[in-house]
Each structure stands twice: as structure tokens, then as C-alpha cells.
Write a protein that holds these residues in place. Structure first.
Motif, mmCIF file in Angstrom:
data_model
loop_
_atom_site.group_PDB
_atom_site.id
_atom_site.type_symbol
_atom_site.label_atom_id
_atom_site.label_comp_id
_atom_site.label_asym_id
_atom_site.label_seq_id
_atom_site.Cartn_x
_atom_site.Cartn_y
_atom_site.Cartn_z
ATOM 1 N N UNK A 1 31.200 38.790 76.167
ATOM 2 C CA UNK A 1 31.309 37.332 76.238
ATOM 3 C C UNK A 1 32.756 36.843 76.401
ATOM 4 N N UNK A 2 33.643 37.340 75.573
ATOM 5 C CA UNK A 2 35.025 36.842 75.595
ATOM 6 C C UNK A 2 35.667 37.126 76.954
ATOM 7 N N UNK A 3 35.381 38.324 77.453
ATOM 8 C CA UNK A 3 35.933 38.713 78.746
ATOM 9 C C UNK A 3 35.401 37.809 79.860
ATOM 10 N N UNK A 4 34.107 37.503 79.796
ATOM 11 C CA UNK A 4 33.485 36.617 80.800
ATOM 12 C C UNK A 4 34.058 35.210 80.727
ATOM 13 N N UNK A 5 34.202 34.732 79.515
ATOM 14 C CA UNK A 5 34.751 33.392 79.295
ATOM 15 C C UNK A 5 36.136 33.306 79.909
ATOM 16 N N UNK A 6 36.903 34.338 79.649
ATOM 17 C CA UNK A 6 38.273 34.357 80.131
ATOM 18 C C UNK A 6 38.327 34.435 81.662
ATOM 19 N N UNK A 7 37.514 35.332 82.251
ATOM 20 C CA UNK A 7 37.586 35.465 83.709
ATOM 21 C C UNK A 7 37.013 34.237 84.414
ATOM 22 N N UNK A 8 35.963 33.631 83.830
ATOM 23 C CA UNK A 8 35.406 32.415 84.446
ATOM 24 C C UNK A 8 36.413 31.261 84.423
ATOM 25 N N UNK A 9 37.127 31.142 83.323
ATOM 26 C CA UNK A 9 38.078 30.026 83.240
ATOM 27 C C UNK A 9 39.244 30.239 84.211
#
Ligand code: C2E
Ligand code: CA
Ligand code: CA
Length: 351
Positions: A198-206
């Protein structure tokens, strides 16, 4: 005449023949539950009745099973009788669950945005993104109904990622169009948050959407802390480190542990609408006031902003202002809006 069978590893089937009154089922069930009480083992039970519910043994078992699952959901350690309503609800849930993937590809999900107001500056603080499902046959289905279902079949992972992306895109678009620099609050389900990437996805999406994490607030409910407190707290710390805000939603409805203020990296505490007194109930009002005021004061001492949601009237607004609340969200200011509705209001100079 009672026969007991082992059905699966931890499920037993009791066939109770020749009884004339439903109450006897209950007293038998309660007896069974109380035996396990002594061992501190929680048991849930469901029962169905021949021939009232069905004449088919398979169906009777399925119905009892459904009743048992309802008992589990209702808080375990109890007995429930199968009802036709349970069956219709179950069928509707299964139907909605099976429709989700196609609905998603057909674009039936939509994000609405509800404005939040900052009391001290009396300006728009930002928005909460709220998901809707425009189902082609059923019409508009609310998130209170379909999100728990999406959590059951893990479709929430797909929906949740889409919500993040969509909200980020709007944030960016509004920033470019009219220098919007407010906060976008996004609800994240416990299942989504606890997923290892999740954290990685949040970061890459932003990064992909080129939004500033300080304009984004992730809303979580305290449900995430029930089983894996330390792991959840660690994930929130990572999110905070990336620069995102973190809001604890529906505060006051569950355990409402005040320790969360101390142990979690919160930026915002959203006090549930049940704490906001309605304009009529006066004696209730006093108690709600005391609670609200104290929670707000405590949050302030921890540097956490207080959001009151479900604010519907001017009286409530005045009261919350006196109570030291920082931010207000509710029909009093605006309902959740589509993007177009919001742009109309901007044009009209409302925001
Ligand atoms: P929530 O996060 O507590 O959202 C606030 C709910 O209160 C929203 O319901 C909103 O429309 C409603 N509300 C706002 N102002 C007022 C008011 O003045 N009076 C009253 N009575 N209600 C008001 P909604 O949109 O039906 O959402 C229900 C719940 O569904 C949300 O509760 C949230 O838990 C969940 N949800 C919504 N969107 C998402 C999403 O994208 N992801 C996840 N995981 N959950 C979502
Ligand atoms: Ca929320
Ligand atoms: Ca809430």
C-alpha cells in the motif's frame, strides 16, 4: 430426539426432531452456548426449521449456515434463526458482489466531493472524496452498502486504488485550473491499508499524478488497530513520513481509545456525527457537549485538528465553533458534489 454430527473441522450440525415450539430451539442453543462459556470458547449458531423454511435437507443446512454467519457478524457467541429477509439480503449481496467487476469496467463508480470548511479562516479547507455506484438497474447504491461487500471479496483493493488515482487527478486538475491548494481527504479501507504494497503504491501514484502529499489526507478508522495495532501504527508512520496527512475517522463510535492521540501520527481527528447534539434533545446535548469539548481540547494539546462531520444546522455550527472545533463538514455547508457541480459553484463564486 437430538442427533449431533461433526460437519467441518469446527462446525457441528444438530438435528432436533419432533419439537413443536421455536422457543425450544433457543433453549437448546443457549444450553450449548453456555457449555462453551465455561471453556471461554465463543460459539455462533444458526438454525432453520423443517418444513417452514424448506423441505430439502441441503437447503435447510444452507439456511442454518447463513443464519450462523449472520450471528457471527452480529457479534458472535449467539444463536440466530434463519429468516426470509436474511436470504433476500444474502442474494442481493451476492448479486452486487458479482456485478462489481463489470460495473467497474463500465465506469459505474463515481467520486463525489464534500467540502470542508475551516472555521478560523472561514474558508474552504478542502474535500472528502466519497465513492458512489451508479448501478445500471438498481440505481444509485451507497457506499455503506457496497463497501462492506467489496471488502468481503477483496474488490476494495481495485476500487480503493481507483479512488486514490481519481482523487489525485482531481486535486491536480483543480490546482492547475484555479490554484486550489486545499486538502483532499481520501477514505482507505483497512484491507487496503494493511496490504503489503500500500505505502509503495500510494507513493508511486502521487508521484505519477504529481500531487503534493501535504495536500492529501488519508482517512482511516480505528478498525485497523483491533488486530494488528503495532503493524497498523507502523504503516501510518511510513505514510506520515512521506508527507501525507492522517485522519482518524468516526472517532467516538468504537473503542475511541484516547491513547491513539498519543501513539498515532495523526494530523486530524474526525469526531463522529453521533457526538454532535441535534437541536432538540437538550439533556443529551449537555453530555455530548462535555464529551466533544474535552476530546477537542485533548486533540488540540496533541496538535491534532478536530473535524466535526454531519453538521446540518446553524445551531450546530455555532455550538461547534464554541467547542473549539477547527473544521466543519456537513449538509449545512454542502452535500457531496460531483466534480461538475463543484465547478459550477466555483464559477458562481461560492468557493
Ligand atoms: P464517512 O467516511 O463517515 O463519510 C461521511 C458520510 O456522512 C458520507 O456518507 C456523507 O455523505 C455523509 N454526510 C455528510 N454530511 C452529512 C450531514 O450533514 N448529515 C448526514 N446525516 N450525513 C452526512 P456516504 O457518502 O454515504 O459514505 C458512507 C461511508 O462509506 C463513509 O462514511 C465511508 O466510511 C465509506 N466510504 C465512502 N467512500 C469511500 C471510499 O472511497 N473508500 C472507502 N474505503 N470507504 C468509503
Ligand atoms: Ca471518512
Ligand atoms: Ca466519518
Amino acid at each position: 430426539n437430538i442427533n449431533v454430527y461433526r460437519f467441518t473441522a469446527d462446525e457441528f450440525l444438530v438435528v432436533y426432531a419432533g419439537i413443536d415450539e421455536i422457543s425450544k430451539f433457543y433453549s437448546l442453543g443457549e444450553k450449548i452456548i453456555s457449555i462453551f462459556d465455561n471453556e471461554r470458547i465463543s460459539v455462533s449458531g444458526g438454525f432453520s426449521v423443517f418444513p417452514d423454511n424448506s423441505k430439502e435437507s441441503n437447503e435447510l443446512i444452507n439456511f442454518a449456515d447463513l443464519a450462523m454467519h449472520n450471528a457471527k457478524k452480529a457479534g458472535k457467541h449467539q444463536l440466530m434463526m434463519f429468516t426470509q429477509e436474511m436470504q433476500s439480503k444474502f442474494l442481493r449481496s451476492e448479486m452486487l458482489k458479482s456485478k462489481m467487476p463489470t460495473a467497474f469496467t463500465k465506469g459505474e463508480f463515481e467520486l463525489f466531493f464534500q467540502p470542508q470548511f475551516d472555521i478560523s479562516s472561514s474558508k474552504l479547507r478542502g474535500f472528502e472524496a466519497l465513492l458512489r455506484w451508479n448501478e445500471s438497474v438498481e440505481g444509485l447504491i451507497g457506499p455503506d452498502e457496497f463497501i462492506p461487500l467489496a471488502e468481503e471479496n477483496n474488490f476494495i483493493l481495485i476500487l480503493g486504488e481507483w479512488v486514490l488515482k481519481k482523487a489525485f487527478e482531481c486535486q491536480k486538475k483543480w490546482e492547475q485550473k484555479f490554484n486550489f491548494d486545499g486538502i483532499m481527504s481520501i477514505n482507505v479501507s483497512p484491507i487496503q491499508l494493511m496490504k503489503e504494497d500500500f505505502v509503495q503504491k500510494l507513493s508511486s501514484l502521487s508521484t505519477e499524478c504529481n500531487v503534493n502529499p501535504s495536500n492529501i489526507e488519508i482517512e482511516v478508522t480505528e478498525g485497523i488497530f483491533i488486530n494488528e495495532t503495532e503493524k497498523a501504527a507502523e504503516i501510518l508512520r511510513e505514510i506520515k513520513k512521506l508527507g501525507f496527512g492522517i485522519s482518524l475517522d468516526d472517532f467516538g463510535t468504537g473503542y475511541s481509545n484516547l491513547k491513539y492521540l498519543q501513539m498515532l501520527p495523526l494530523t486530524t481527528l474526525k469526531i463522529d456525527k453521533s457526538f454532535i447534539p441535534s437541536d432538540s434533545e437538550d439533556s443529551q446535548k449537555d453530555k455530548a457537549c462535555i464529551m466533544f469539548e474535552n476530546i477537542a481540547r485533548l486533540a488540540g494539546e496533541f496538535g491534532v485538528m478536530v473535524v466535526a462531520e454531519g453538521v446540518e444546522t446553524e445551531q450546530q455550527y455555532d455550538y461547534l465553533t464554541q467547542m473549539g472545533c477547527d473544521i466543519i463538514q456537513g449538509y449545512y455547508f454542502d452535500k457531496p458534489l460531483t466534480e461538475d457541480m463543484f465547478l459550477e459553484k466555483i464559477k458562481a463564486g461560492k468557493y
